[in-house]
Scaffold this motif. Structure first.
Motif, PDB file in Angstrom:
ATOM      1  N   LEU A 163      44.874  48.789  58.590  1.00 13.47           N
ATOM      2  CA  LEU A 163      44.925  49.887  57.642  1.00 13.47           C
ATOM      3  C   LEU A 163      45.210  49.356  56.255  1.00 13.47           C
ATOM      4  O   LEU A 163      45.997  48.423  56.083  1.00 13.47           O
TER       5      LEU A 163
ATOM      6  N   ARG B 124      46.291  53.873  53.301  1.00  9.11           N
ATOM      7  CA  ARG B 124      46.116  54.563  54.580  1.00  9.11           C
ATOM      8  C   ARG B 124      47.378  54.426  55.426  1.00  9.11           C
ATOM      9  O   ARG B 124      47.787  55.346  56.116  1.00  9.11           O
TER      10      ARG B 124
ATOM     11  N   SER C  20      49.473  57.456  56.944  1.00  6.86           N
ATOM     12  CA  SER C  20      49.629  57.632  58.375  1.00  6.86           C
ATOM     13  C   SER C  20      51.077  57.868  58.771  1.00  6.86           C
ATOM     14  O   SER C  20      51.349  58.325  59.871  1.00  6.86           O
TER      15      SER C  20
ATOM     16  N   SER D   9      43.972  55.588  70.105  1.00  6.12           N
ATOM     17  CA  SER D   9      44.420  55.052  68.822  1.00  6.12           C
ATOM     18  C   SER D   9      43.361  54.139  68.216  1.00  6.12           C
ATOM     19  O   SER D   9      43.170  54.110  66.996  1.00  6.12           O
TER      20      SER D   9
ATOM     21  N   ALA E  67      41.620  54.574  64.480  1.00  7.25           N
ATOM     22  CA  ALA E  67      41.611  53.473  63.521  1.00  7.25           C
ATOM     23  C   ALA E  67      40.194  53.126  63.088  1.00  7.25           C
ATOM     24  O   ALA E  67      39.944  52.821  61.910  1.00  7.25           O
TER      25      ALA E  67
ATOM     26  N   HIS F  11      39.065  55.713  60.560  1.00  9.03           N
ATOM     27  CA  HIS F  11      39.755  55.528  59.284  1.00  9.03           C
ATOM     28  C   HIS F  11      39.223  54.332  58.493  1.00  9.03           C
ATOM     29  O   HIS F  11      39.415  54.256  57.280  1.00  9.03           O
TER      30      HIS F  11
END
Length: 290
Positions: free
Chosen positions: A23, A27, A31, A235, A239, A242
């Protein structure tokens, strides 16, 4: 899926990279914040779905965002209803016994306005009506809420995207404040989402579904959100989403549906989702701190 084709070798590399990319600092900071809590069809566990009463109940519970579904009547009125039939959530079968299968597109707005859209849920809501889109956004505006608008069954209603944009414009929902922070238009149809983006590029959009990671570059050209069922999430997938930037230059977001219990809410929040769509906004808010 309706996403444009992307070369297999390129998308495979992009998909793998997306799963491995860390990330960004921005981000990562985002998060750490709790996900948005979005009242599905209003607070639909507590009031008849997609009615003004459900919007009111969501406001009472402190839900800043509400979600709804839009369809079109025979005479071109946009109404807020989930099913393409009136049978489940109104008394259409009793009022119009000879009009089976009671499809929304076969009834005029005046006919639909006669129907009781509350008694099926609870006698306390007898007399609730199917709202028009104008009525719905005015109630959302009254409460200072934000709107996640779903275009339902766009294949049944050619041109509905432009008609929705027109209503939103007439109601003042296309100014900078609404478009920037208070409005998202979504659909299960990638073609419909792309049409909204083409008609009004400033409007934030969402695609409902879980497209393969290899297809995400194509979706990122016209949508700002990838909004999957919570049962399909991991998850790693969040990710991966994103890692791509959408048409407004910001990382794609994930709003997941329909999460109604605390354990599931905490699980998807742990995945890093940006929003949780729920019939029970109070339960989810208390679980995730939204």
């Amino acid at each position: 899926m309706h996403a444009r084709a992307v070369a297999a070798s390129t998308t495979a590399l992009l998909g793998t990279a997306a799963l491995l990319l860390p990330l960004s600092p921005a981000r990562a900071a985002e998060s750490s914040a709790p996900p948005l809590v979005i009242a599905h069809r209003g607070a639909s566990a507590y009031a008849p779905e997609n009615t003004l009463a459900a919007v009111d109940r969501a406001a009472e519970l402190g839900a800043d965002w509400v979600e709804n579904d839009v369809q079109r009547t025979r005479d071109g009125e946009l109404v807020v209803l989930h099913d393409d039939s009136l049978q489940r959530t109104t008394d259409a079968e009793q009022v119009f016994p000879d009009r089976a299968p009671w499809k929304v597109k076969d009834f005029t707005a005046a006919e639909i306005a006669r129907l009781d859209a509350g008694s099926w849920f609870d006698p306390a809501y007898a007399g609730a009506r199917v709202p028009t889109l104008e009525q719905y956004v005015r109630r959302v505006e009254l409460h200072g809420q934000k709107l996640l608008l779903e275009i339902k069954n766009p294949q049944l209603y050619p041109g509905i995207e432009g008609e929705i944009i027109k209503v939103l414009g007439n109601e003042g929902w296309l100014d900078r404040g609404h478009v920037g922070q208070r409005l998202v238009v979504q659909s299960f149809s990638a073609d419909s989402v792309r049409t909204v983006h083409d008609l009004r590029p400033a409007v934030k959009t969402g695609f409902l579904g879980t497209p393969p990671v290899s297809d995400l570059p194509a979706y990122a050209a016209f949508t700002d959100q990838i909004n999957p069922s919570y049962g399909s999430l991991s998850s790693g997938y969040v990710a991966a989403v994103h890692a791509f930037k959408g048409p407004h230059g910001k990382p794609l977001e994930v709003c997941t549906w329909t999460v109604n219990d605390a354990a599931a809410a905490r699980r998807v929040a742990g995945y890093g989702v940006d929003g949780i769509i729920t019939n029970t906004p109070d339960v989810v808010r208390d679980a995730v701190g939204g």
